[in-house]
Design an enzyme around this catalytic site. Structure first.
Site, PDB file in Angstrom:
ATOM      1  CE  LYS A  13      -2.133  -0.887   3.936  1.00  0.00           C
ATOM      2  NZ  LYS A  13      -1.715  -2.243   4.312  1.00  0.00           N
ATOM      3  NE  ARG A  88      -4.503  -1.100   9.831  1.00  0.00           N
ATOM      4  CZ  ARG A  88      -3.453  -0.549   9.240  1.00  0.00           C
ATOM      5  NH1 ARG A  88      -3.515   0.676   8.784  1.00  0.00           N
ATOM      6  NH2 ARG A  88      -2.344  -1.233   9.106  1.00  0.00           N
ATOM      7  NE  ARG A 127       7.202  -3.453   6.144  1.00  0.00           N
ATOM      8  CZ  ARG A 127       5.944  -3.022   6.145  1.00  0.00           C
ATOM      9  NH1 ARG A 127       5.344  -2.719   5.016  1.00  0.00           N
ATOM     10  NH2 ARG A 127       5.289  -2.881   7.263  1.00  0.00           N
ATOM     11  NE  ARG A 131       5.765  -0.625  10.085  1.00  0.00           N
ATOM     12  CZ  ARG A 131       4.593  -0.571   9.478  1.00  0.00           C
ATOM     13  NH1 ARG A 131       4.521  -0.020   8.272  1.00  0.00           N
ATOM     14  NH2 ARG A 131       3.515  -1.045  10.051  1.00  0.00           N
ATOM     15  NE  ARG A 142       1.662  -4.951  11.194  1.00  0.00           N
ATOM     16  CZ  ARG A 142       2.771  -4.900  10.442  1.00  0.00           C
ATOM     17  NH1 ARG A 142       3.874  -5.498  10.841  1.00  0.00           N
ATOM     18  NH2 ARG A 142       2.760  -4.252   9.310  1.00  0.00           N
TER      19      ARG A 142
END
Ligand code: AMP
Length: 186
Positions: A13, A88, A127, A131, A142
Site C-alpha cells: 500500500k 481499517r 522489507r 519497524r 497484524r
C-alpha cells in the site's frame, strides 16, 4: 481526486500510494506513518498509541477518525489525496462516509491490493524498514487483526460500487500499471 488504497499488511500500500500520489500530484495520507511520526516526536498522541502499534493492534476508531478529519481539513488536501491504512474497520469506513458527506465530497475509487499470506509474510520479514511491528509474532497478530476487523471493509465499498481489486504480486511497476488501469476514467 480522492482515492483509498487498501490491503493486508505487506500488500505494498505504502509503496504504491507514494507512486500514485506523485503521478496525479495529490497528497499521500498514511495514518500509520502519522502515528509513527507522533511516536518519534513524543507527542500526546504518540504516547497514547505507542504500545498499541508495537503490539500490532488497532488504534481506537475515534482517535483515527479525528486525526483524519483534522488532516483533510487542511487546505493542502483540497487538490486531492490517496489514503493509505484507513479505513481499517467498518466503523471507520462509515465515519469516513459521513465525514465526506458533511464536506460535500466523495471518494473516486477504493483500490484493494491482494496477495497470498506466504507472499505477505515474506515481504514483511524482508522489507528492512526497521519497524517495531515487523517481527514474526507481530506480523501474525497484524494478519489476524486484518482478517477479523479490516477485511470486512472491502464489502462496504463493494456495496457502494467503488471496489477495484488489483493483484498485488509482481514488480512495483507492474502493480502500479495495474492500479492505473483499474482507476475510473476521468
Ligand atoms: P500501517 O503503517 O498502515 O501498517 O499502520 C501501522 C499501525 O498503525 C497499525 O498496525 C495500527 O496499529 C496503526 N494504524 C494505522 N492506521 C490505522 C487505522 N486506520 N486504524 C487503527 N489503527 C491504525
Amino acid at each position: 481526486m480522492r482515492l483509498i488504497i487498501f490491503g493486508p499488511p505487506g500488500a505494498g500500500k505504502g509503496t504504491q500510494a507514494k507512486k500514485v500520489a506523485e503521478h496525479f500530484g495529490i497528497i499521500h495520507l498514511s495514518t500509520g506513518k502519522m502515528f509513527r511520526d507522533a511516536i518519534n516526536e513524543g507527542t500526546e498522541l504518540g504516547k497514547l498509541v505507542k504500545s498499541i502499534i508495537d503490539d500490532g493492534l488497532l488504534v481506537p476508531d475515534q482517535t483515527v477518525v479525528d486525526m483524519v478529519e483534522e488532516t483533510i481539513a487542511n487546505e493542502d488536501y483540497s487538490k486531492g489525496y490517496i489514503v493509505d491504512g484507513f479505513p481499517r474497520t467498518v466503523e471507520q469506513a462509515v465515519a469516513f462516509d459521513n465525514l465526506l458527506e458533511r464536506r460535500n465530497e466523495s471518494v473516486d475509487a477504493f483500490i484493494s491490493l491482494y496477495a497470498t499470506d506466504e507472499e505477505l509474510i515474506q515481504r514483511l520479514l524482508t522489507r528492512g524498514e526497521g519497524r517495531s511491528d515487523d517481527t514474526e509474532d507481530k506480523i501474525k497478530t497484524r494478519l489476524e487483526v486484518y482478517k477479523k476487523e479490516t477485511a470486512p471493509v472491502i464489502e462496504h465499498y463493494q456495496q457502494a460500487g467503488m471496489l477495484r481489486s488489483v493483484d498485488g504480486t509482481g514488480s512495483v511497476d507492474e502493480i502500479f500499471q495495474r492500479i492505473l488501469s483499474a482507476l475510473p476514467k476521468r
